[in-house]
Write an enzyme that holds these catalytic residues in place. Structure first.
Site: not given
Length: 268
Positions: A105, A171, A201, A203, A207, A245
């Site tokens: 993201n 970020q 995995r 993250d 979004y 996730e």
């Protein structure tokens, strides 16, 4: 040697590992890949089938490594690429698979892509991130870190525009409407799978794409992109997996399985 079971993940025992705090092989006070390799026997005896590595990429560590400044490097304190490859090979020789965090993201504001992007409005990397003259776009997108962030937008004094970030202001979010970004993300995935990882995995998956008039979560475009990634991995790296996730209500999280063509697994 790894077995040939492509459904290995369905009943595997996963063990979450922070490299920096697991085992220090050189007495510098920081765990490393050589230390983790030394402890694989111990993990095997625990009955572990797969390891999930927390972020180990180069990072200023403002968010425990989820702020990546180079997708293609390992934090030097953790070792070298050769140390990583030796760890993977040793794990595989013991029939232990390894997945790693994939942070798509956003990147660190110290990533060269963002440094370029903020250097001028005409920079070729400008459109790799989301810029605006005002902080009024995407007003329905909730602020996730409400204890530290007052807005999803931060003003940049270099080019006098705001950049969008769903998490910390350090970020900045990548712009997934840019095909160059999508292509480069696939290259990152290929790089680590070529080095032997057995999957990721992923993250903060809900979004990636943003659309005005929505809460910018669980959008069809986001699902479609992960289906592209799944197709690529199935074709080029059979037996590797994606674990989502998706910090959402169960009905929304369930949607990330797609029709068996998106994520293999998802956290509840």
């Amino acid at each position: 040697m790894l077995d040939n079971n492509k459904l290995w993940y369905r009943d595997a025992v996963f063990y979450e590992v922070s490299v920096k705090s697991f085992y220090d092989s050189n007495s510098d006070g920081i765990g490393d890949f050589n230390g983790l390799t030394m402890k694989l026997d111990y993990l095997k005896k625990l009955g572990v089938d797969a390891l999930w590595l927390l972020p180990f990429y180069k990072s200023p560590l403002k968010d425990d490594g989820y702020d990546i400044s180079d997708y293609y490097s390992i934090l030097p304190e953790y070792g070298t690429i050769d140390d990583f490859k030796n760890f993977i090979e040793t794990a595989h020789s013991m029939n232990i698979r390894v997945i790693a965090d994939l942070v798509l993201n956003h990147v660190s504001d110290q990533h060269p892509w963002f440094i370029e992007s903020r250097s001028s409005r005409n920079n070729p990397k400008r459109d790799w991130f989301i810029w605006s003259d005002t902080p009024d776009k995407f007003r329905e997108a909730r602020i996730i870190f409400i204890d530290t962030e007052k807005s999803n937008w931060t003003y940049d004094q270099v080019t006098n525009q705001y950049y969008f970030h769903r998490f910390y202001s350090s970020q900045p979010d990548l712009n997934y409407d840019n095909p160059q970004v999508r292509s480069e993300v696939k290259n990152v995935i290929r790089y680590w799978l070529n080095l032997g990882l057995d999957g990721f995995r992923a993250d903060a998956v809900p979004y990636l794409f943003k659309r005005e008039g929505t809460n910018c979560e669980n959008l069809p475009e986001t699902h479609n992109f992960f289906k592209e990634i799944r197709k690529m991995m199935d074709e080029e790296y059979p037996g590797t997996i994606l674990l989502a996730e998706a910090n959402q209500w169960p009905t929304d999280a369930k949607a990330y399985f797609g029709n068996g063509d998106e994520f293999h697994m998802a956290f509840n």
